[in-house]
Design a protein around this motif. Sequence first.
Motif, short mmCIF file in Angstrom:
data_model
loop_
_atom_site.label_atom_id
_atom_site.label_comp_id
_atom_site.label_asym_id
_atom_site.label_seq_id
_atom_site.Cartn_x
_atom_site.Cartn_y
_atom_site.Cartn_z
N VAL A 907 0.86 -1.18 0.00
CA VAL A 907 0.00 0.00 0.00
C VAL A 907 0.89 1.23 0.00
CG1 VAL A 907 -1.75 1.32 1.24
CG2 VAL A 907 -1.86 -1.18 1.21
N ALA A 908 0.70 2.09 -0.97
CA ALA A 908 1.47 3.33 -1.06
C ALA A 908 0.63 4.48 -0.52
CB ALA A 908 1.88 3.61 -2.50
N ASP A 909 1.18 5.23 0.38
CA ASP A 909 0.49 6.40 0.94
C ASP A 909 0.71 7.57 -0.01
OD1 ASP A 909 -0.57 8.43 2.45
OD2 ASP A 909 0.26 7.70 4.34
N TRP A 910 -0.13 7.65 -1.02
CA TRP A 910 0.09 8.62 -2.10
C TRP A 910 0.07 10.07 -1.63
CZ3 TRP A 910 2.47 6.48 -5.76
CH2 TRP A 910 2.18 5.17 -6.18
N PRO A 911 -0.78 10.48 -0.69
CA PRO A 911 -0.70 11.89 -0.24
C PRO A 911 0.66 12.24 0.36
CG PRO A 911 -2.80 10.94 0.39
CD PRO A 911 -1.98 9.82 -0.14
N PHE A 912 1.19 11.37 1.22
CA PHE A 912 2.50 11.65 1.81
C PHE A 912 3.60 11.56 0.76
CE2 PHE A 912 0.60 11.36 5.98
CZ PHE A 912 1.44 12.12 6.77
N LEU A 913 3.49 10.60 -0.14
CA LEU A 913 4.50 10.49 -1.20
C LEU A 913 4.45 11.70 -2.13
CD1 LEU A 913 4.24 6.69 -2.09
CD2 LEU A 913 5.94 7.83 -0.67
N ALA A 914 3.24 12.24 -2.35
CA ALA A 914 3.13 13.45 -3.16
C ALA A 914 3.79 14.63 -2.46
CB ALA A 914 1.66 13.75 -3.46
N LEU A 915 3.66 14.68 -1.13
CA LEU A 915 4.35 15.73 -0.39
C LEU A 915 5.86 15.61 -0.55
CD1 LEU A 915 2.34 15.92 2.96
CD2 LEU A 915 2.42 17.62 1.14
N LEU A 916 6.35 14.36 -0.59
CA LEU A 916 7.78 14.16 -0.78
C LEU A 916 8.23 14.55 -2.18
CD1 LEU A 916 8.77 10.75 0.88
CD2 LEU A 916 9.67 12.99 1.43
N ALA A 917 7.49 14.08 -3.18
CA ALA A 917 7.93 14.24 -4.57
C ALA A 917 7.65 15.63 -5.12
CB ALA A 917 7.26 13.19 -5.45
N VAL A 918 6.55 16.25 -4.67
CA VAL A 918 6.15 17.55 -5.24
C VAL A 918 6.17 18.65 -4.19
CG1 VAL A 918 4.31 18.78 -6.46
CG2 VAL A 918 4.72 16.35 -6.94
N GLY A 919 5.57 18.37 -3.04
CA GLY A 919 5.48 19.41 -2.02
C GLY A 919 6.83 19.86 -1.51
N LEU A 920 7.73 18.92 -1.31
CA LEU A 920 9.06 19.26 -0.81
C LEU A 920 9.82 20.16 -1.79
CD1 LEU A 920 10.92 18.85 1.58
CD2 LEU A 920 11.76 16.76 0.51
N PRO A 921 9.88 19.84 -3.10
CA PRO A 921 10.54 20.77 -4.03
C PRO A 921 9.88 22.14 -4.08
CG PRO A 921 10.33 18.60 -5.02
CD PRO A 921 9.54 18.57 -3.76
N VAL A 922 8.55 22.17 -3.98
CA VAL A 922 7.86 23.48 -3.99
C VAL A 922 8.27 24.29 -2.76
CG1 VAL A 922 5.61 24.59 -3.79
CG2 VAL A 922 5.92 22.69 -5.38
N LEU A 923 8.31 23.63 -1.59
CA LEU A 923 8.71 24.32 -0.36
C LEU A 923 10.13 24.87 -0.48
CD1 LEU A 923 8.26 25.02 2.66
CD2 LEU A 923 9.16 22.75 3.20
N VAL A 924 11.04 24.05 -0.99
CA VAL A 924 12.43 24.48 -1.11
C VAL A 924 12.55 25.61 -2.12
CG1 VAL A 924 14.74 23.74 -1.79
CG2 VAL A 924 13.32 22.25 -0.39
N THR A 925 11.81 25.53 -3.22
CA THR A 925 11.87 26.57 -4.25
C THR A 925 11.36 27.90 -3.70
OG1 THR A 925 11.56 24.90 -5.97
CG2 THR A 925 11.14 27.19 -6.57
N VAL A 926 10.23 27.85 -3.01
CA VAL A 926 9.68 29.09 -2.43
C VAL A 926 10.64 29.67 -1.41
CG1 VAL A 926 7.81 30.03 -1.03
CG2 VAL A 926 7.29 28.42 -2.87
N GLY A 927 11.23 28.79 -0.58
CA GLY A 927 12.20 29.28 0.40
C GLY A 927 13.42 29.90 -0.27
N THR A 928 13.89 29.31 -1.36
CA THR A 928 15.03 29.88 -2.08
C THR A 928 14.68 31.23 -2.66
OG1 THR A 928 15.77 27.64 -2.62
CG2 THR A 928 16.69 29.44 -3.91
N TRP A 929 13.48 31.36 -3.20
CA TRP A 929 13.06 32.65 -3.78
C TRP A 929 12.99 33.74 -2.70
CZ3 TRP A 929 12.14 35.21 -8.18
CH2 TRP A 929 11.34 36.35 -8.13
N LEU A 930 12.48 33.36 -1.52
CA LEU A 930 12.34 34.37 -0.47
C LEU A 930 13.67 34.76 0.15
CD1 LEU A 930 9.17 32.96 1.35
CD2 LEU A 930 9.29 34.88 -0.25
N THR A 931 14.62 33.84 0.19
CA THR A 931 15.89 34.14 0.86
C THR A 931 16.97 34.60 -0.10
OG1 THR A 931 16.51 31.80 0.67
CG2 THR A 931 15.43 32.50 2.70
N ALA A 932 16.72 34.58 -1.40
CA ALA A 932 17.72 35.04 -2.36
C ALA A 932 17.94 36.54 -2.20
CB ALA A 932 17.30 34.70 -3.78
#
Length: 944
Positions: A907-932
Amino acid sequence: MSARRRRADVDQPRVRTPFALRPALRLGRRLAFAKVGRAALIVALIGIPTAGFAAVSVVVQSTQPTTAEQLRYDLGHAAAQMRAMGPDLPGMRQDPVQWQYSEPAKDSPAEQAAGDVQVGNVLDHVPSGAVSIPVGSASIVLSGPKGPIGLMAVEGAVWSKVLAGHWQVLEGTAPTDRDELMVTPATLTRLGASIGDTVDLTDPVTKRFTITGTMRDLGYDPDEQGVFLPWGTTLSPTTGEDERGVSDVTVYLASDAPTWSEIRQLNAHGIVVQSRPVVLDPPDERFPAAQRGNQLGWYLGAMALLGVFAMFEVALLAGAAFLVGTRADTRSYAIVTSVGGDRRFVRTIVAGSGLVLGVTGAVLGVALGTGIGVLAFRLIDNGNVSTWPGLHVPGFLLLAIGAAGVLAGLVAALVAARAATRINVLAALRGSLRPAPVNPRAERRRRIWAPVLIVVGALMTLACGVGVLLLNDRPVQHDDFAWVVGAGVAIGPCLVQVGVAMCSPWLLALVARLSTRLGLSARLAARDARRNPVRTVPVLASVMSVVFVASVAITWSASSHAQFVRDYEYRTAVGVATASVSVTDDQGNATGYDAALTARAAKVVAGVLTHDRVRVLGAVSEQAGEAPSTVTLPHDWRKRECPSNDTTSCSMYLQSQDDATPHIWTGTLDDYALLTGHRPSATVRDALASGKAVSLWPEYAHDGAVQIDTFHDQTWKSMTTTSGDRPDATTTIPAVLDVQSPRIQVGVFMTRETAERYRVPAVDGMLVTTQPTELTPTQWDELSSAWQSQGGLDRDRWGGPTFMYETGPVDAQGVVKALVLALAAAVTIGATAVAIGLARSDGRRDDEVLDSVGAAPVLRRRVSAWQAAILTTVGAVIGTLLGLLPIRALTLRFTAGPIGASHMPFVADWPFLALLAVGLPVLVTVGTWLTAGRSRRVAVRRAL
């Protein structure tokens, strides 16, 4: 020059110039700290994980007692302790260190003794003339200003200075008379009394005591309740037995420590002894099984595994930093080469930089981590010496952690050292920084080995996963081959990751091609990532590996929970609490129900649980004891062999016989509604009103009726539930079928009148009520105290209220998943920050060119954000997908498996896996934009 002179020069032996190690290391040290920002980055990369491991090692090591600390709690200042552990028959022997671990010798009288053999009396074997302190425990009821409470009391002079270290007097004075006692501070508060007040012991004897002070057992939390009575208050002073004839006494010897030969003589009488001299200098007669179960070994193994993974991450990121630093210092290495420095000298310079930075990071990390660990211990320590025996700073382990940090710094510098020797000296002296040309041979090797590693790793993982399942299906679990296939499941995904990392330049090239449609900043970021693999591939691999571990953990958690839900059997509807009031004999065995006992228990429980009324339901006892008795069960019309447990046709409930979960219940229509959690249908209401039964399981219904089977002369050894058994009597009752979804552990329900009409031996024996949540510790304490104080003569016939609250299959892995996501986010953010920082450092001249041609400052922020998005998205998506591979391998079944096996589904926990695969890059990208950086950087203008 003459021929002779030339010949002489040739014949002379060549003297090899000594290698200039000290100058190389000196240059390496100076170059290491030449760029403060880069040095701080590498030191932080090494020091932070080192500090974390050092802190964890201090805290965990502080939970492992030393021999002296263990003896301090076990014995206090006494020389030995002894207690009865077996029958008074020869043949038993104990371990000299793990003194409570004992086993009988083969074919000895102790091994052949029956279970009802009388255990020896330890008081009869106290050495003659020895100063001894007997200590036992008893269940009592103590009445104070706030009412009676029931609790366990320690009986004996535990306040003696001989036992200081196990028990500790806190306030007041030790008792000097037999009408004085001591309590814990929590009990003093619970009683509403003060030191000097009197309290009444009402059960098992009646006596008034004066509280002389407070004390506590140092092996329990400070808020635990307890009472300490003089020896002989409730227990027999000669045998240590309570009113039931049960004895559980430990005798402490103040100064007489039995030798090993004397201990062996006591073992022959069923007595085990912990002797201080024997424990400190044990004989060579340890039991192998007694030495197993040491949790420290598992802790060290887990620390080593996590340490290797952490050092791998550090080596990747620090290696990228070293490679970028080597590129920036190309001119310096070219100058060293131009003045005669060979490749070995240059490599030593770079390796020396890694060694210096590794030592700096490791020393700072170990020092900081040790301080954090000591502070954490001081904050967590609650005075329970069983959990926190003392502060331990593991010097050898900290040294190993520091050495691992130094090694990580050195390994990270070795790749850069190799690259530093491949520079074009003339081009570097001129200031040219063209990218290094592609090595055709290395490219060909990559094209061959990358697909091979991916395919071999995937096949190895799947094959070894199937091998694990096959071994688990075997009745013999101790198989050394299991280690091989288990290692294959772990190594296979690692090979796949190495192959994917080798393919990373191709992936980045593909991303660069696709980014042409996303604007200028995306195109610049993708091309920069593709043209500088020395700093982008390590970051991508780091993100991929940590997300892979997180994906494995989340998928394993989801699959385990799915297995738990699949095998979960509801007792009743959610929110209902049930308790079986089953009568117990002197040996603690259930012997059936008693209506009077149940009525008394309901009255006591109703005084504590006031949220809802306590209902009394009837049930048919199914528990056979030692004496022959009659057992009544509903007939199972579909008995079958179950390949695995499920919650329907092969439910464990159908095959069980337990008074805690009876199969035949009696009560009212409202009781039925409470058990099922919904309003009964019209069919059920009419059936109960007309004297019919209700079958909640189709296995019990046949042709509109249920059959009740009766078996006479049954004991606990009888097999009354096998399909081959024929009942001694049967009763057929008209019934309707009302299958619940999900099914609950109620087989057949009928009214009391129906049970009387068909002579079904149902007796009031179940307490049922509703609760908003599970019972709190306070409610459990109040229930126990109420039954101890109000149970009277029935107290020993029933162990007390033990309510089973139905919560449903609650997912308890939410905290674990959140922690995994947090750790993955922390590592990913750190890796991305390193990548962006290296890109800014390495691309300074590119920024100057962009600034000189009029590029807006926001372009630099956009390029940084796109760099973060590209690296984290590619790494996170690949890592998430690869994390599914090992769990899929461990759940890849092609057959149903043997009978009784319950295997984990995939059983794959798709919501949590989506947070890993998509949500995490989005979070890091937004953080990079704000701190640049937002301010316009002034370009460095250089005169030509």
